[in-house]
Each structure stands twice: as C-alpha cells, then as structure tokens.
Write an enzyme that holds these catalytic residues in place. Structure first.
Site, short mmCIF file in Angstrom:
data_model
loop_
_atom_site.label_atom_id
_atom_site.label_comp_id
_atom_site.label_asym_id
_atom_site.label_seq_id
_atom_site.Cartn_x
_atom_site.Cartn_y
_atom_site.Cartn_z
N GLU A 498 -51.10 -13.39 -78.25
CA GLU A 498 -51.68 -14.73 -78.14
C GLU A 498 -50.60 -15.82 -78.16
O GLU A 498 -50.74 -16.86 -78.79
CB GLU A 498 -52.72 -14.98 -79.24
CG GLU A 498 -53.96 -14.12 -79.08
CD GLU A 498 -55.06 -14.47 -80.06
OE1 GLU A 498 -54.95 -15.49 -80.77
OE2 GLU A 498 -56.05 -13.73 -80.12
N GLY A 499 -49.52 -15.57 -77.46
CA GLY A 499 -48.40 -16.49 -77.41
C GLY A 499 -47.34 -16.08 -78.41
O GLY A 499 -47.53 -16.21 -79.62
#
Length: 811
Positions: A498-499
């Site tokens: 998620e990043g």
C-alpha cells in the site's frame, strides 16, 4: 511619549493583530490608530502617513490590488507552477481534509479536538469481537497454518465465511455486517495479535477491493449480484493493481484495455480487450472474482472522441478465458494467499466495468478515495494489535524469565526497550482510535491515511525488534512454542505494501499535505487554472489571505521562540498543558516553514525529498500528538496511564523538534536565520527520562489497570499463546511471596528454579499448604514452557521435493 516608545508600542499592537490572524482591514485600522497617536503627541508630521498610504492603500483598494498586483503575480504563478499529471490531480482531489488541516494552520483549536465524539462499539459489534473473533482465534493454530499447511485449515476458512468476517464493510441490505470503521479496527487488532495470516486474510476484503468499490461506484445490477455473494463468502475477492513495472507509482501501470467489439455468450457486444501482468495480489490464488485496474484506450472512437480514457476498474470472474491465476508468492514465510495474475487478450463486455461505461476512466479517483479509507484501517490496526499483544507478552516474559537471580525486566537495559514497547503501543492504539473516528463521522482523510500507514507500520517494526531483543533465543527459534517469529518475519510486508514506506514518507505525506491541508495553496492552484474574471477574483482572495497567513505565523513563531508559548491557552491545567502549548508552537513553525519552502523552492520542493520528508514528519507528529492527547482525554484522564501518555508525548514531540531542526540545518542561510528565530535558546524537548521508562516497565510486568487498558480487546484466552503466558505470569507473581516465605523458613537463599521441589520443601517446613504446593508445581510447568524453545527431527524441516523424496525413501 518618545519616538522609541511609540515604535515599540506600534510593533506590539501590529504584532498582536498579526499574531491573531486578523484581517487586512483590522491591520490597516491598527496602523491608522497608532499613526494618529504619534501625530497627537507631535512625534512626526506627514512622512509616516505617506509611507503607510503607499503600502496599504493598494492592498485595501480592491480594483488596484486585483488588477495590478494580483494579476501580475497570477501571470508569473502560472508560468512557474509545476505541471501536474491527471493522476496527481485526482490523488490530490480524492478524500477530505480533517484534523490534519487544523494542525497545519498554525493555531489548532484544541476545544474542537475534544468536541469530536469518541468512537464506541455497538452491542452487536462488541458481541462479534467477544464471540466469533475469540472463537476463530482459538480455532487457528498459527504454527500449523504457517509451517505445515501454508494456509489456514478448511474449517477456519468456513468459519470466517459463515460468520461474515469478509462482510464487515458490506451493508446489511446485502447481507453484510455494516460495522463501523472503529469496530473493524478492533476486530483486526484482536486477530493480528494472534495471527498475521488471519488478520491479513480478513483485512484485505474489507479494505481496498471489489466490495468497497461496488458499494460506492457499482451499478445497481453489479451491487445486487456481487455484494450478497461477497457477504456470504460464496465469492472471494481480490484487487489487482500492482504490476512489475508499477509498484508505489501505481498510476504508471502498463496494463491496457482496448475498447472493441467481441463475442460474449454467443453475441457480438461492445467490450474491452485486456492485457495485463499483475503481482503481489493478496487472495489472488483463491479469488473467485478479480477487481482489475488498467489503462483504457478507445482508438476507434467507439464510445466517444477521446482515445486515452484513463485508468479504469473492472470485475472479472475467475474462469474467464485468457486469465492465468492460482500460483502463489511466499511473503516471508507468512503464507497468506498472495500471487500473480496475468491475462492475454481477455475480452470482457462493457458491463464488467465497475459502475458501467459511465465510470470508464474514473478508476484512479475511485481507488484513491477508497484507499484513503482502507489505508486508515487495515495496516494501522494490524500494527497496533500486534504492538498491544507484544507489550503484554513481553512484559509478562520479562517477569517470568530470570537471569542473574532477578527478573530480566528489572535490568535497566531491558527497561529501556520495554519503555519503547509500552509507550509505542499506547501511541499506536491512540492513532487508530482517532483516525477511525474520523471515518465514522464521514471523513475520508487521505493525508491521515498515509500518516497512519507509514508511522504505525514503522512503530510496529520498532516494537517487534525490541520484543525480539528482550526474548533473545526464545524469539529466534521457530516452532509451535514461538509466538514472535512469524510476526517478526512478516513485519516488512506491512512496510512494503500500500505504498512503500520510504516513498510514503518522502513523497506522499507532505506531497499531499502541503496542498490539501494548507488553507490557501489548493485554492490558489485551482484559481490559476481558471480563465477570466472568476480565476482572478479567486486568486486575489487566496493570495492575499495567504500573505496574511505567512505574516501571522512569522510573528507567532517569533513570539513562541522567545518564550511566548507558555502564555498560549491550553484546554487543561494539569501536566498535559505543556504538550498543548508546545504543539501550538510547533504547528506555527510548520506553517511558516512550509510557506518558506514552497516560496523559495517552488516546484523543486517536490524533488527535494529529504526536505519534504521532514516537513511530512512534522505534520505526522502533530497528528500523532493530537491522537495521544485525545485518547487520554477520552479515557477519562486516568492517573495510572500518565507514564504511558507522558512517554508517548515526549517521544513524539522530541522527534517533531528534531525534524524541524534537521530541516532548518539543511535549508541554507534562510534555514539558519529561521533556526535562530524559532530556537534562540536551543532545544526545548528532551527524550523521555529513565524514571519514566522504569515506570512503564513496571506497568508491563504485572496486572494493573493501566496494563489492562493497554491490552484492551486482545485475544488473551489460554487457548492461545499470549493468554497462556498471561496465566503463567499470574502464577509466578502469586509464587514470589511464597518463595520468600520458604527461603525465610529454610534460612537460606533459594534459586527461583525447580519450583516444584521448593514447593515440596515448603510443605516439609510447614509453611505451605497443599494448594500452595500445587501452585508451585503449576508455576514451574508454566515457567519452563514459556522459556523453552522447540527442536525438530531433521526430516521435519524438509520441504518441497526434498520432503517428498524423504517420504518415498522411508515409506
């Protein structure tokens, strides 16, 4: 009155007006009043009036200010404003600004913080956490799942489906649970404290994925078909975004969908031909429905005159022709289902696009808005749950485990690590409570979601490392008796997904925060993009509001630097007041530094990632500090929690201070000048003291009210490893005074080992009864189980072809 006194008085009056952020008219009126006083006392004639008029009249006369000053500045602004891609623009526009905007303004309204209602569980949500959550934790043997099956057993999967664990976000009208964000967070905290594989499996369908996207953007037909099936577990969803060429830069996905006509169920229909190569997709190996993100093109103009439609999301059934799915990745021996998905010339009808043809090209905004919600809940909650369980079990272990004839938790080196574990666990739970509260009152805080994801996963890494250090050999030997190893192995997974955290810190937090949270920057950018009178009017209003904002924070930072912060208001008069005042000071500093950085560097700030990261750290720790103070207030300000609260606040403020100083020290001459202004007397925050660390260590080592609140909601049944250690802790604490009693009767110092024998000796000496002797025996059995590690026959450690070969050779 002398000229010197008048000058000082004028500076004080005008400074006070700027400090309070009053309007241009108020500043002008203040100037006129002070000039009138000077003239009245005969201090000067007309020169000061002329100077003031030259400066202030153009600003106060709208037609001059707007058509001469603002118009020229707007022309320059449009030339130097960095080019923004469509995906960047959509990311900026996604979500909402909440408390992050308040702390960016330089003067947070603390009463507004306290007025935000504390989240509470409904009776239904509490029953789910106390019932099905406990039951599924008891059902899952994490070692068996991770080492032998590389999966959860079928009966656990069925239990999750039957009890709608995958339907927490789905509305009741479709058969879901429709839990609050706070309830989802509490569920994941309990599951993650027991098993990473369990929490990951439950978290993903309730985060960014088909369920969330369908509820917000799906057509009525899509919702009616898929949502009931997702609620019952008949369909297992996954969402395919990441590709080998596009990880954290998800907007650069190379996967394509070409609008064309093709055959579907025996008829020619308008559709999309897809080619894609995805990886790291959680639940992909077992998913029955795949959410897919791709770039959509219409070269033949079949749906309009725009060829590059943009990022689009669609739903694909697992058995669709041309899609390859089922193989697995192995994420650091934490085998939740994760794998690649590939597709070659996969044709889907247009009705498979989430939201139908009308939502074609709007996928990136859809993803960003949903991510701003899901990223607040899943990874931060999993991290906080892990930290809470680690705090309890490490505290218990440090009381049970002895070296040099005393519990290791009483050694100062261990106390230092224990303080970090306890303080960070308190902090992490505070952040998840506060951020999910935002979701439940209707916010979609995209900046806060990045802050929560980055800092909670990094805090878990710190807590996990400290817990491993304290457990020593107990932590590094994998086996059924090791309750740390798999969590330790899996910690980098949360750091990565998620990043990636490096990019989240250096690009995303401040990259979005500087524009979204600043009260004027986004409005200036939007005004600059407009043509004609409307654009000029909006730019004029934003620009001169911005100028007043800069002057206000300059005066505030100057005043706070020389000690004025102690005179600012705080919503409490106890030991927390100092923290509110320091946060106000740091907020003003951040606002001024941001404007200076953007003014000096412009678009170059985007590429000065270390400076941007430090500005992001300032914003982050202002939010984290707010969450800590909010938690303490919502909990009723319990005196027993003061050591945890003080440690969390002092550690956060020290890191906030260091990020400001590091920024200033790397910003050339301007930074040096600002450092003298903001920190004329040096550092103002110290690291938490040894005494505070000692108090936290003692909290973690024995049952008490603060410890109970710290571990609230975790799975502590004796059917799980953490609950068993808790039971042994209680026995050890009960045995300690009895052990002293036997020593006194025996007239000699006895080792705190072989407790069963000491119990029998106590009975012989007449100082222990049968029940107490049984306690000694049970405590010794528990103590040995807690401190011992597993060993294996060599063949038990074989895997893959080697294991199969050994089985054939020995069959």
């Amino acid at each position: 009155m002398s000229v010197v006194i008048w000058c000082i008085a004028t500076l004080i009056v005008l400074g006070a007006i700027l400090y309070r952020g009053a309007s241009l008219r108020a500043f002008t009126l203040g100037t006129i009043v002070m000039l009138a006083i000077g003239s009245l006392f005969g201090l000067f004639a007309y020169v000061p009036w002329i100077i003031a008029a030259v400066i202030l009249v153009p600003f106060n006369l709208g037609f001059i200010r707007k058509n001469i000053l603002a118009k020229r500045i707007l022309s320059v602004y449009r030339k130097i404003m960095p080019e923004m891609s469509q995906t960047e623009r959509e990311a900026l526009e996604a979500g909402t600004v909440w408390w992050d905007g308040e702390i960016f303004r330089g003067k947070p309204n603390w009463k507004k913080l306290h007025a935000i209602p504390a989240s509470k569980l409904t009776a239904e949500e509490q029953a789910f956490i106390d019932g099905p959550c406990d039951e599924v934790c008891a059902l899952l043997d994490d070692w068996y799942a991770t080492h032998e099956l590389a999966d959860m057993p079928e009966h656990v999967w069925q239990y999750l489906k039957d009890n709608k664990f995958f339907a927490m976000i789905i509305k009741k009208e479709y058969g879901g649970l429709e839990f609050s964000a706070y309830a989802q967070s509490r569920v994941l905290q309990k599951l993650s404290g027991h098993s990473t594989i369990l929490a990951s499996t439950v978290g993903v369908p309730n985060s960014l994925g088909p369920g969330e996207l369908l509820q917000h953007y799906g057509t009525k037909e899509q919702q009616d078909y898929y949502l009931p099936r997702l609620a019952t577990g008949e369909d297992i969803p996954c969402f395919a975004l990441t590709s080998p060429e596009a990880g954290s830069d998800a907007g650069a996905i190379p996967d394509t969908g070409i609008v064309c006509k093709g055959q579907w169920e025996g008829e020619e229909v308008l559709g999309i031909r897809l080619n894609f190569n995805k990886r790291y997709i959680t639940l992909a190996p077992i998913a029955t429905v795949v959410g897919l993100a791709f770039k959509m093109y219409d070269p033949e103009g079949l749906i309009g005159d725009q060829e590059d439609i943009g990022i689009t999301c669609a739903l694909l059934p697992r058995d669709i022709e041309g899609m390859e799915i089922g193989r697995r990745h192995l994420p650091l021996n934490v085998p939740f289902h994760n794998g690649p998905i590939r597709g070659t010339d996969v044709f889907i009808p247009m009705s498979f696009v989430i939201g139908g043809q009308a939502m074609a090209g709007k996928g990136w905004r859809m993803l960003m808005e949903c991510l701003s919600v899901g990223r607040v809940i899943t990874l931060p909650s999993n991290s906080a749950g892990g930290a809470k369980s680690l705090a309890l079990v490490t505290g218990a272990y440090s009381r049970i485990r002895r070296q040099f004839k005393l519990p290791i938790g009483k050694m100062e080196g261990v106390e230092e690590a224990m303080a970090r574990i306890g303080g960070n666990a308190y902090l992490m739970d505070a952040v998840t409570k506060f951020s999910t509260t935002g979701l439940d009152i209707g916010e979609k805080p995209s900046v806060i979601s990045a802050i929560s994801k980055y800092h909670m996963t990094e805090k878990l890494r710190q807590v996990m490392n400290d817990a491993m250090d304290i457990h020593g050999g107990k932590g590094i030997c994998l086996g059924p008796n090791n309750y740390l190893g798999r969590g330790y192995q899996g910690t980098p997974v949360a750091i990565t997904v998620e990043g990636a955290n490096i990019l989240t810190r250096s690009l995303m937090i401040y990259g979005q925060g500087a524009i979204r949270c600043h009260p004027f920057v986004l409005e200036e950018m939007e005004a600059a993009a407009l043509k004609g009178k409307e654009g000029l009017d909006r730019f004029d209003k934003a620009l001169f509001g911005h100028i007043g904002f800069v002057f206000s924070n300059f005066i505030r930072s100057l005043w706070f630097g020389v000690g004025g912060a102690r005179f600012t208001s705080a919503p409490a008069n106890d030991s927390t007041a100092q923290y509110y005042r320091m946060m106000t000071r740091f907020s003003s500093n951040l606002a001024l530094m941001s404007d200076v950085a953007m003014g000096v560097l412009g678009g170059e700030l985007k590429r000065r990632e270390r400076l941007s990261a430090r500005l992001g750290d300032m914003l982050s720790y202002l939010f984290i500090g707010s969450a800590i103070l909010k938690r303490f207030e919502d909990d009723g300000r319990p005196a027993e929690d003061l050591p945890l609260m003080h440690w969390a606040m002092q550690d956060s403020l020290r890191k906030l201070q260091e990020s400001q100083l590091e920024f200033l020290e790397n910003f050339g001459a301007i930074g040096s000048a600002l450092k003298v202004m903001m920190y004329p007397f040096g550092r103002i925050v110290k690291a938490p003291s040894d005494k505070l660390g000692h108090q936290i260590s003692r909290i973690l080592m024995e049952p008490n009210a603060a410890r109970t609140r710290l571990g609230e909601g975790q799975f502590l049944s004796e059917k799980g490893p953490f609950g068993y250690v808790e039971a042994v802790l209680r026995d050890i604490i009960a045995v300690e005074p009895l052990h002293d009693k036997v020593q006194k009767a025996a007239g000699e110092r006895l080792s705190f080992t072989r407790l069963h024998e000491i119990g029998l000796r106590g009975k012989e000496l007449g100082v222990l009864n049968d029940e107490e002797v049984a306690l000694f025996k049970r405590a010794e059995e528990g103590r040995l189980r807690v401190i011992n590690v597993d060993d294996f026959a060599p063949e038990d450690l074989l895997a893959g072809p080697a294991a199969h070969q050994w089985g054939r050779d020995n069959s």
